[in-house]
Write a protein that holds these residues in place. Structure first.
Motif, short mmCIF file in Angstrom:
data_model
loop_
_atom_site.label_atom_id
_atom_site.label_comp_id
_atom_site.label_asym_id
_atom_site.label_seq_id
_atom_site.Cartn_x
_atom_site.Cartn_y
_atom_site.Cartn_z
N ASN A 155 103.50 -23.43 26.55
CA ASN A 155 104.18 -23.30 27.85
C ASN A 155 105.68 -23.06 27.63
OD1 ASN A 155 101.75 -23.99 29.20
ND2 ASN A 155 102.16 -26.14 28.74
N ARG A 156 106.22 -23.75 26.62
CA ARG A 156 107.62 -23.61 26.27
C ARG A 156 107.89 -22.15 25.87
NH1 ARG A 156 111.34 -25.41 22.16
NH2 ARG A 156 112.63 -27.08 23.04
N ILE A 202 115.20 -27.18 26.25
CA ILE A 202 115.33 -26.32 27.45
C ILE A 202 115.41 -27.24 28.66
CG2 ILE A 202 114.33 -24.48 28.85
CD1 ILE A 202 112.68 -23.61 26.49
N VAL A 203 116.52 -27.11 29.37
CA VAL A 203 116.71 -27.88 30.60
C VAL A 203 116.43 -26.92 31.75
CG1 VAL A 203 118.40 -29.13 31.99
CG2 VAL A 203 118.50 -29.26 29.49
N CYS A 204 115.58 -27.33 32.69
CA CYS A 204 115.29 -26.41 33.79
C CYS A 204 115.81 -26.90 35.12
CB CYS A 204 113.78 -26.11 33.86
SG CYS A 204 112.78 -27.45 34.51
N THR A 236 94.69 -30.46 33.50
CA THR A 236 93.77 -29.50 34.12
C THR A 236 94.47 -28.34 34.83
OG1 THR A 236 93.80 -30.84 36.13
CG2 THR A 236 92.02 -31.30 34.58
N ASP A 237 95.78 -28.34 34.87
CA ASP A 237 96.57 -27.40 35.65
C ASP A 237 96.27 -25.95 35.25
OD1 ASP A 237 98.60 -25.84 36.79
OD2 ASP A 237 100.06 -27.48 36.67
N LYS A 238 95.73 -25.17 36.19
CA LYS A 238 95.32 -23.80 35.89
C LYS A 238 96.52 -22.86 35.73
CE LYS A 238 90.57 -23.83 37.01
NZ LYS A 238 90.48 -25.27 36.98
N HIS A 239 97.67 -23.26 36.25
CA HIS A 239 98.86 -22.40 36.10
C HIS A 239 99.39 -22.43 34.66
CE1 HIS A 239 99.30 -21.61 40.35
NE2 HIS A 239 99.26 -22.89 40.63
N LEU A 240 99.08 -23.49 33.93
CA LEU A 240 99.64 -23.65 32.59
C LEU A 240 99.01 -22.69 31.59
CD1 LEU A 240 100.00 -27.54 32.17
CD2 LEU A 240 101.69 -25.88 32.97
N GLN A 254 107.59 -26.99 34.32
CA GLN A 254 107.42 -28.45 34.15
C GLN A 254 106.60 -28.74 32.89
OE1 GLN A 254 108.86 -30.74 35.97
NE2 GLN A 254 109.01 -30.12 38.12
N GLY A 255 105.68 -27.84 32.59
CA GLY A 255 104.79 -28.05 31.44
C GLY A 255 105.37 -27.60 30.11
N GLY A 256 106.54 -26.93 30.14
CA GLY A 256 107.08 -26.40 28.89
C GLY A 256 108.52 -26.81 28.60
N CYS A 257 109.31 -27.06 29.65
CA CYS A 257 110.72 -27.41 29.43
C CYS A 257 110.82 -28.87 28.99
CB CYS A 257 111.53 -27.17 30.70
SG CYS A 257 111.57 -25.42 31.16
N ASP A 258 111.96 -29.21 28.39
CA ASP A 258 112.15 -30.58 27.90
C ASP A 258 112.70 -31.49 28.99
OD1 ASP A 258 111.65 -30.12 24.91
OD2 ASP A 258 112.99 -28.49 25.50
N ALA A 259 113.46 -30.89 29.91
CA ALA A 259 114.10 -31.71 30.93
C ALA A 259 114.26 -30.90 32.20
CB ALA A 259 115.47 -32.18 30.44
N ILE A 260 114.38 -31.61 33.34
CA ILE A 260 114.69 -30.96 34.61
C ILE A 260 115.92 -31.65 35.17
CG2 ILE A 260 112.95 -32.44 35.84
CD1 ILE A 260 112.66 -29.94 37.76
N VAL A 261 116.92 -30.86 35.56
CA VAL A 261 118.15 -31.46 36.05
C VAL A 261 118.22 -31.33 37.58
CG1 VAL A 261 119.53 -29.36 35.63
CG2 VAL A 261 120.66 -31.57 35.78
#
Ligand code: ADP
Length: 487
Positions: free
Chosen positions: A282-283, A299-301, A263-267, A369-376
């Motif tokens: 998103n990506r 994509i690592v964010c 439901t995230d409106k930012h996405l 968060q909605g488009g990248c594959d990973a967060i470091v």
């Protein structure tokens, strides 16, 4: 049960970090369990602005007035904003300033921060002692050094019999000031003692709170253990060890209504665990915003304060190695000028492979968060950490240093965990460039096998990161404290 929370920050009104997310979400989670939490916050310009926009300010009578609170007139207004029951401390001489909550527009701390947060604490203790007619909290819950003195004012004042809890969101920020301020705090002389507010010859706000609190909590079980050691205790490990029987680690939840990929409106595109393909737009938005090549590599964010605590210097030393793995990097953050410079230079060296946005951008953080594959998250220490929890919920696989809350919330994708179908991310230890790079290689290897990678993503998305269990633990602790109250 009535709990008074005293905090410098609360989402969505005023936020510089995870503390605000917690103080904003906890009242809502507690309400579902029969606990009423009201929150005292400073009347910063954004808070007063929201209040006045409601048109309620003129009509509302103050529920508390103090003609001379740390050098000026102050009043408290009871108001509901964004579903939160607030007590707003209107004290223009302390809080009506441009810039951030703690410093001016260029980031320098206000020199009278001790006075500003002593005032907040004094008002908190006054309320705990019955200063607002018809309202008497059963428990007072303070957060970090900015409200820690509430518990000291309570201990030496009217509300000495009211149970109190001190939550440490980050032990690195202690509110340490010179002994010269003591005379202006309005505390009895006896408070300037080893078992009072005295700290290494000066006044320690967080120290005073830790000393006076009936219970101490921090935001993960591992961090609760770590801060008992000199390495993580930052000078307070002695006191924390002394109080270890009153110390509890409760991991943070997140607001699963705000952070919901369905439901995230930012996405740009919403999705669920069943429709991971919905992440693709998103990506693409991340690729555009960060100037990244369009290809199938992961994509690592990074979404972070750019500081030593967050291990951003460690990341900066291995960016070339990360690019060599084939991964791309999207970095959103601000902080240390030197680190910002180093990361911008890396982006200039690796056009299309590394993109950096310097600044704070809530909406963009959701899209990442909605488009990248990973967060470091290579933090040197991390009391809880929230971005790995958002990552879990959004299928943005966390790659984290094994410390504090990062150790408690991510299940490493080793072979056994993958075989058992429980892996949710990648952990590394010790925290150095080599180990970080190795973890990124494990991530890119997993990403090359879509079935494995999607299993890890889905497992993360199914993890319960809500406040439900943690709120229950706070309620249990509140009950324990009430049982200790002398009738
Ligand atoms: P800390 O409170 O130590 O900074 P946490 O992980 O507990 O770290 O919380 C950080 C919060 O701030 C998260 O909600 C994260 O999404 C947000 N955040 C950090 N940096 C940025 C940024 N540059 N833009 C948007 N949000 C950010």
């Amino acid at each position: 049960m009535q709990v008074l929370s005293v905090t410098p920050e609360i989402f969505p009104l005023i936020k510089t970090g995870g503390l605000a997310d917690v103080t904003g979400a906890l009242p809502i989670a507690l309400a579902a369990k029969g606990v009423t939490m009201r929150t005292l916050i400073p009347g910063f310009p954004t808070v007063m602005g929201a209040f006045k926009n409601m048109g309620a300010f003129k009509k509302k009578k103050a529920v508390y007035q103090n003609p001379s609170l740390q050098g000026g007139k102050a009043s408290v207004h009871a108001v509901q904003i964004a579903g939160l029951d607030l007590f707003v401390l209107d004290a223009p001489h302390l809080f009506d300033r441009p810039g951030g909550p703690y410093g001016n527009a260029s980031g320098a701390d206000w020199p009278d921060n001790w006075r500003r947060f002593a005032a907040l604490s004094q008002a908190g203790a006054d309320i705990a002692g019955g200063a607002i007619s018809g309202y008497l909290p059963d428990i007072v819950h303070a957060h970090d050094w900015q409200s820690a003195m509430t518990l000291a004012y309570m201990r030496y004042g009217e509300a000495v019999g009211t149970p109190s809890m001190m939550t440490v969101h980050n032990l690195a920020f202690q509110g340490q000031f010179g002994a010269g301020i003591f005379g202006e705090l309005g505390l009895p002389a006896a408070a300037m003692a080893l078992d009072g507010v005295e700290y290494y010859g000066g006044v320690g706000f967080l120290k005073a709170g830790l000393q006076a609190a009936w219970a101490i909590t921090t935001v993960s079980p591992t961090y609760a253990q770590e801060i008992r050691s000199p390495e993580f205790g930052m000078g307070l490990d002695g006191l924390i060890n002394m109080r270890s029987s009153d110390l509890h680690g409760i991991v943070n939840g997140i607001d699963t209504a705000i952070w919901d990929p369905a439901t995230d409106k930012h996405l740009v595109s919403t999705y669920t665990v069943e429709t991971l393909k919905g992440r693709a737009p998103n990506r693409a938005a991340v690729e555009d915003r960060f100037g990244l090549d369009r290809d199938d590599s992961p994509i690592v964010c990074v979404i972070s304060r750019l500081t030593w605590q967050k291990g951003m210097d460690i990341l900066a030393t291995v960016v070339d190695g990360i690019v060599a793995t084939g991964a791309r990097l999207a970095i959103l953050g601000s902080g240390d000028a030197g680190l910002e410079g180093a990361l911008l230079a890396a982006a200039a060296r690796h056009r299309g492979r590394i993109g950096v946005v310097v600044g704070y951008d809530e909406g963009l953080s959701h899209i990442m968060q909605g488009g990248c594959d990973a967060i470091v998250i290579p933090s040197r220490f991390e009391p809880c950490g929230l971005t790995q929890l958002y990552g879990l919920r959004y299928g943005c696989v966390p790659v984290v240093a094994r410390t504090g809350g990062l150790a408690d919330t991510i299940i490493d994708a080793n072979e056994a965990a993958i075989a058992a179908g429980v892996a949710t991310g990648f952990q590394f230890t010790p925290n150095n460039g080599g180990a970080l790079l190795h973890a990124i290689r494990r991530l890119t290897d997993a990403h090359a096998s879509p079935a494995t990678f999607e299993t890890i993503q889905r497992q993360g998305m199914k993890t319960d990161v809500s406040w439900d269990r943690s709120a229950e633990k706070y309620v249990e602790l509140y009950r324990l404290l009430l049982s200790k109250r002398v009738a």
